[in-house]
Design a protein around this motif. Sequence first.
Motif, short mmCIF file in Angstrom:
data_model
loop_
_atom_site.label_atom_id
_atom_site.label_comp_id
_atom_site.label_asym_id
_atom_site.label_seq_id
_atom_site.Cartn_x
_atom_site.Cartn_y
_atom_site.Cartn_z
N GLU A 106 8.38 11.76 -9.02
CA GLU A 106 7.25 10.84 -9.09
C GLU A 106 7.55 9.63 -8.23
OE1 GLU A 106 4.99 7.92 -12.28
OE2 GLU A 106 6.38 9.42 -13.03
N GLU A 107 6.67 9.31 -7.31
CA GLU A 107 6.84 8.13 -6.46
C GLU A 107 6.11 6.96 -7.09
OE1 GLU A 107 8.77 7.81 -3.79
OE2 GLU A 107 9.39 9.89 -4.00
N ARG A 108 6.78 5.84 -7.16
CA ARG A 108 6.18 4.61 -7.68
C ARG A 108 6.43 3.49 -6.69
NH1 ARG A 108 8.07 4.53 -14.02
NH2 ARG A 108 7.17 6.52 -14.61
N THR A 109 5.45 2.63 -6.54
CA THR A 109 5.59 1.46 -5.69
C THR A 109 5.30 0.23 -6.53
OG1 THR A 109 4.85 2.72 -3.77
CG2 THR A 109 4.76 0.34 -3.58
N ALA A 110 6.19 -0.73 -6.46
CA ALA A 110 6.00 -1.97 -7.22
C ALA A 110 4.71 -2.65 -6.77
CB ALA A 110 7.18 -2.90 -7.00
N LEU A 111 4.04 -3.29 -7.70
CA LEU A 111 2.80 -4.00 -7.40
C LEU A 111 3.02 -5.01 -6.28
CD1 LEU A 111 -0.16 -4.67 -8.09
CD2 LEU A 111 0.71 -6.27 -9.82
N SER A 112 4.13 -5.72 -6.31
CA SER A 112 4.38 -6.75 -5.30
C SER A 112 4.46 -6.17 -3.89
CB SER A 112 5.67 -7.51 -5.63
OG SER A 112 6.74 -6.62 -5.77
N ALA A 113 4.77 -4.89 -3.75
CA ALA A 113 4.83 -4.24 -2.44
C ALA A 113 3.47 -3.69 -2.03
CB ALA A 113 5.86 -3.12 -2.45
N ARG A 114 2.45 -3.87 -2.87
CA ARG A 114 1.10 -3.40 -2.55
C ARG A 114 0.12 -4.55 -2.28
NH1 ARG A 114 1.50 -0.25 -7.48
NH2 ARG A 114 -0.47 -1.17 -8.09
N ILE A 115 0.62 -5.77 -2.25
CA ILE A 115 -0.22 -6.94 -2.02
C ILE A 115 -0.51 -7.04 -0.52
CG2 ILE A 115 -0.44 -9.45 -2.31
CD1 ILE A 115 -0.07 -7.96 -4.99
N PRO A 116 -1.79 -7.09 -0.12
CA PRO A 116 -2.10 -7.21 1.30
C PRO A 116 -1.92 -8.65 1.78
CG PRO A 116 -4.12 -7.10 0.02
CD PRO A 116 -2.98 -6.97 -0.95
N LEU A 117 -0.94 -8.85 2.65
CA LEU A 117 -0.63 -10.18 3.19
C LEU A 117 -0.10 -10.02 4.61
CD1 LEU A 117 1.33 -11.97 0.31
CD2 LEU A 117 -0.69 -12.86 1.47
#
Length: 177
Positions: free
Chosen positions: A86-97
């Motif tokens: 299962e691949e998971r990405t932290a929320l902080s790495a999904r913030i568009p900036l």
Amino acid sequence: MADQSELPKGTYEDAVAMIGVQQQIQFGEVPVSLALIRVFAATVEDPNPAYWDIAEARRLWGGIGAPPGMLHGWVMPLLWRPDGREERTALSARIPLPGTSLINVSTDVEYFDFARPGDTINVTETMTAVSGEKSTRLGVGHFVTTLAIYRTGTGARIADYRNTLFRYTPHDQDGPR
């Protein structure tokens, strides 16, 4: 964490719009166990008698409790499964900036109780803040703060984990300063 070259690009306004956004709840696949507590304690050479002696754990804490350093481990996906990881990405790495790099700036954890053998742990992460543009020695970017709340399967709150990252473009990528 996502490959930093794949960080979502966006504007400060895009990031501000994500304040309050909560990721889907993530569940641990492996219940807390005395065996894993002891493996961890042995790995970090933690001599705390409450991890090794059940009577001492009862006296000190009312029973065996997992070391606080294991908190993330209880919700991490297994590194391998026959049907795929299962691949998971932290929320902080999904913030568009804007920015090409991430660095952890601060972490503040408040513990309310121990994870105990038999518990299955879950976590929800919410974006709580994003700063305006800041210039540091590293580069120009934004500070992003998230709050992760860890709970047992019965809903008991174990810990609040506040984390701040700096999402930035290094000075050497945007010219001299």
